[in-house]
Write a protein that holds these residues in place. Structure first.
Motif, short mmCIF file in Angstrom:
data_model
loop_
_atom_site.label_atom_id
_atom_site.label_comp_id
_atom_site.label_asym_id
_atom_site.label_seq_id
_atom_site.Cartn_x
_atom_site.Cartn_y
_atom_site.Cartn_z
N SER A 43 -37.32 40.42 -41.74
CA SER A 43 -37.90 40.87 -42.98
C SER A 43 -39.16 39.98 -43.16
O SER A 43 -39.29 38.86 -42.73
CB SER A 43 -36.87 40.31 -44.27
N TYR A 44 -40.06 40.78 -43.47
CA TYR A 44 -41.58 40.08 -43.79
C TYR A 44 -42.07 40.28 -45.16
O TYR A 44 -41.68 41.36 -45.81
CB TYR A 44 -42.57 40.67 -42.68
N THR A 45 -42.54 39.38 -45.72
CA THR A 45 -43.55 39.66 -46.90
C THR A 45 -44.75 39.85 -46.54
O THR A 45 -45.39 39.13 -45.90
CB THR A 45 -43.30 38.34 -47.99
N THR A 94 -47.16 43.39 -53.50
CA THR A 94 -46.55 42.62 -52.48
C THR A 94 -45.38 43.70 -51.88
O THR A 94 -45.12 44.30 -52.80
CB THR A 94 -45.82 41.60 -53.22
N GLU A 96 -42.01 44.04 -49.25
CA GLU A 96 -40.96 43.56 -48.07
C GLU A 96 -40.94 44.78 -46.89
O GLU A 96 -40.54 45.59 -47.52
CB GLU A 96 -39.70 43.25 -49.05
N ASN A 98 -39.13 45.42 -43.44
CA ASN A 98 -38.16 45.17 -42.36
C ASN A 98 -38.58 45.60 -41.15
O ASN A 98 -39.17 46.83 -40.93
CB ASN A 98 -36.90 45.43 -42.53
#
Length: 179
Positions: A43-45, A94, A96, A98
């Motif tokens: 997971s990346y923000t 923002t 999230e 994957n």
């Protein structure tokens, strides 16, 4: 505050703030968003700010791709959503995202398609195995091409400087002045 304390404080601030890439974005010459490896799922923000020089709102379609120097690539098609007022002027959005697990993120590309001429400000990416990295655009993204930064193949790019490198430069300069 003594000069040496100031130098130490500056180095600490720069080292904990993550890397900020200072350079001009460019068109990707041989970038292919379909070369996505499937090496686990992470997971990346991602925080994308829109420049205050951008149109008030956009109907442009915005896609994102980023990755590391080992071929691990994350692709996020169609981040835009006019119903949510994404990418409005002077705002941040923002996400999230994957995707495959990557090491230190060293490139990012945006793809824009549409009539409005959206202008990104910055793209900041947080990953599980990567220090946060910020890519500063503040430039119009040409239509229908991947446009961004790639620092994977060189430690120091001729037109780039990370804040950690800048802090080292400041430290050497200030120590030299003190001697």
């Amino acid at each position: 505050m003594a000069p040496l304390q100031l130098v130490t404080l500056l180095c600490f601030v720069f080292s904990v703030s993550g890397s900020i890439i200072v350079s001009n974005p460019h068109a990707a010459e041989s970038f292919n968003a379909s070369l996505i490896q499937n090496l686990g799922s992470c997971s990346y923000t991602v925080i994308i700010s829109t420049s205050c020089s951008s149109p008030r709102y956009t109907r442009d379609q915005i896609s994102l791709a980023f990755g590391d120097g080992y071929g691990n690539q994350v692709y996020a098609p169609r981040l835009d959503d006019p119903g949510t007022r994404a990418f409005d002027k002077c705002s941040s959005d923002t996400y999230e995202i994957n995707g495959p697990c990557a090491y230190q993120i060293c490139y990012v590309y945006l793809y824009r398609s549409g009539p409005d001429g959206w202008v990104p400000g910055r793209v900041k990416i947080f990953g599980h195995s990567s220090k946060a990295v910020t890519f500063s655009y503040n430039k119009y993204v040409p239509e229908s091409i991947w446009y961004g930064f790639n620092y994977c193949n060189s430690i120091s790019h001729s037109n780039s400087l990370t804040l950690s490198g800048l802090s080292k430069l400041l430290l050497v300069g200030l120590v030299t002045l003190l001697w």
